[in-house]
Enzyme design. Sequence first.
Site, PDB file in Angstrom:
ATOM      1  N   LYS A  50      17.003  25.701 -11.560  1.00 47.55           N
ATOM      2  CA  LYS A  50      16.658  26.892 -12.406  1.00 47.55           C
ATOM      3  C   LYS A  50      15.472  27.782 -11.409  1.00 47.55           C
ATOM      4  O   LYS A  50      14.399  27.730 -11.535  1.00 47.55           O
ATOM      5  CB  LYS A  50      15.774  26.337 -13.609  1.00 47.55           C
ATOM      6  N   ASP A  56      16.427  15.551 -11.565  1.00 51.76           N
ATOM      7  CA  ASP A  56      17.316  16.201 -12.421  1.00 51.76           C
ATOM      8  C   ASP A  56      17.304  17.517 -12.415  1.00 51.76           C
ATOM      9  O   ASP A  56      18.402  18.372 -12.458  1.00 51.76           O
ATOM     10  CB  ASP A  56      17.081  15.616 -13.872  1.00 51.76           C
ATOM     11  N   PHE A 100      16.349  26.224 -21.930  1.00 51.28           N
ATOM     12  CA  PHE A 100      15.960  24.854 -22.230  1.00 51.28           C
ATOM     13  C   PHE A 100      17.018  23.896 -22.327  1.00 51.28           C
ATOM     14  O   PHE A 100      17.743  23.967 -23.391  1.00 51.28           O
ATOM     15  CB  PHE A 100      14.834  24.995 -23.292  1.00 51.28           C
ATOM     16  N   VAL A 101      17.305  23.148 -21.353  1.00 50.38           N
ATOM     17  CA  VAL A 101      18.345  22.145 -21.475  1.00 50.38           C
ATOM     18  C   VAL A 101      17.904  20.832 -21.506  1.00 50.38           C
ATOM     19  O   VAL A 101      17.088  20.295 -20.986  1.00 50.38           O
ATOM     20  CB  VAL A 101      19.407  22.393 -20.219  1.00 50.38           C
ATOM     21  N   LYS A 104      11.130  10.293 -15.765  1.00 52.96           N
ATOM     22  CA  LYS A 104      12.320   9.700 -16.152  1.00 52.96           C
ATOM     23  C   LYS A 104      13.647  10.457 -16.315  1.00 52.96           C
ATOM     24  O   LYS A 104      14.661  10.061 -16.374  1.00 52.96           O
ATOM     25  CB  LYS A 104      12.009   9.084 -17.689  1.00 52.96           C
ATOM     26  N   GLY A 105      13.292  11.550 -16.102  1.00 55.26           N
ATOM     27  CA  GLY A 105      14.727  12.566 -16.137  1.00 55.26           C
ATOM     28  C   GLY A 105      16.011  12.256 -15.288  1.00 55.26           C
ATOM     29  O   GLY A 105      16.955  12.490 -15.189  1.00 55.26           O
ATOM     30  N   ASP A 135      14.982  15.620 -21.407  1.00 57.61           N
ATOM     31  CA  ASP A 135      14.504  15.582 -22.955  1.00 57.61           C
ATOM     32  C   ASP A 135      13.925  16.537 -23.598  1.00 57.61           C
ATOM     33  O   ASP A 135      13.612  17.690 -22.811  1.00 57.61           O
ATOM     34  CB  ASP A 135      13.695  14.309 -22.873  1.00 57.61           C
TER      35      ASP A 135
HETATM   36  C1  PRP Z   1      10.909  17.448 -15.279  1.00 56.89           C
HETATM   37  C2  PRP Z   1      11.961  17.091 -14.590  1.00 56.89           C
HETATM   38  C3  PRP Z   1      11.245  17.312 -13.062  1.00 56.89           C
HETATM   39  C4  PRP Z   1      10.259  18.363 -13.350  1.00 56.89           C
HETATM   40  C5  PRP Z   1      10.566  19.648 -12.767  1.00 56.89           C
HETATM   41  O1  PRP Z   1      10.056  16.242 -15.556  1.00 56.89           O
HETATM   42  O2  PRP Z   1      12.523  15.947 -14.737  1.00 56.89           O
HETATM   43  O3  PRP Z   1      10.605  15.918 -12.599  1.00 56.89           O
HETATM   44  O4  PRP Z   1       9.938  18.437 -14.858  1.00 56.89           O
HETATM   45  O5  PRP Z   1       9.588  20.577 -13.053  1.00 56.89           O
HETATM   46  P1  PRP Z   1       9.100  21.401 -11.868  1.00 56.89           P
HETATM   47  O6  PRP Z   1       9.961  21.843 -11.145  1.00 56.89           O
HETATM   48  O7  PRP Z   1       8.372  22.459 -12.807  1.00 56.89           O
HETATM   49  O8  PRP Z   1       7.956  20.588 -11.383  1.00 56.89           O
HETATM   50  P2  PRP Z   1       9.229  15.909 -16.827  1.00 56.89           P
HETATM   51  O9  PRP Z   1       7.618  16.100 -16.437  1.00 56.89           O
HETATM   52  O10 PRP Z   1       9.618  16.597 -18.069  1.00 56.89           O
HETATM   53  O11 PRP Z   1       9.386  14.335 -17.134  1.00 56.89           O
HETATM   54  P3  PRP Z   1      10.564  13.442 -17.304  1.00 56.89           P
HETATM   55  O12 PRP Z   1      11.377  13.525 -16.061  1.00 56.89           O
HETATM   56  O13 PRP Z   1      10.162  12.190 -17.632  1.00 56.89           O
HETATM   57  O14 PRP Z   1      11.289  14.142 -18.528  1.00 56.89           O
END
Ligand code: PRP
Length: 191
Positions: A139, A108, A160-161, A51-52, A167
């Site tokens: 990052k 995101d 952690f942002v 969802k990010g 979220d």
């Molecule tokens: C977060 C972010 C990316 C992923 C990045 O998603 O939105 O999709 O992690 O991490 P990575 O490079 O280590 O794979 P999350 O799993 O927190 O779900 P969300 O987008 O629903 O918050």
Amino acid sequence: MHGWVGHNVYGAELERVLLDSAAIDRRVRELGDSISRDYAGRELLAVGILKGALIFLADLVRRLTVPVAIDFVAVGSYGAGTESSGAVRILKDLEQDIAGRHVLLVEDIVDTGLTLNYLLEIFRARAPASLRVCVLLDKPERRRVPVPIDYCGFVIPDEFVVGYGLDYNERYRHLSDIVVLRREVYRGNSV
Ligand code: PRP
């Protein structure tokens, strides 16, 4: 004072604003300009990773001057925690066929790179005309697998942002700024 401090009940968990909404807005405009230039004369399919990426995608597509269609994919990792096993799976697939299309994956944040690496592999196999990646936040210190990033908003330190779609336990996605979460809040948790 930044907007979230005064009227956000979670304010005590937030340490400082890393990127305020004005800075984000400026950068999203620049990204929109670059993408519009690069895709001039072509039609784009912007794929948001739920969802990010929701808020970033919504702002980005409104800065594009090329025709754009929108689709979403949702992914999850196997096991508990966000970096437990490194294995990723699709929870919700695209609704549109991407063969022969110009696909832009919109994310995101790139952390370990596992999510994008997995999606790129799957989408490449579906024979799009082109496949590029646009991320708001990179990052690099956390990377476990290399990921080709074509458009990057900001390179950020390993903190952690939250906010602007990102979220912590599903909270803070609605903030207009990108804010650093206090370490004490997530210390001891797998994040
Ligand atoms: C977060 C972010 C990316 C992923 C990045 O998603 O939105 O999709 O992690 O991490 P990575 O490079 O280590 O794979 P999350 O799993 O927190 O779900 P969300 O987008 O629903 O918050």
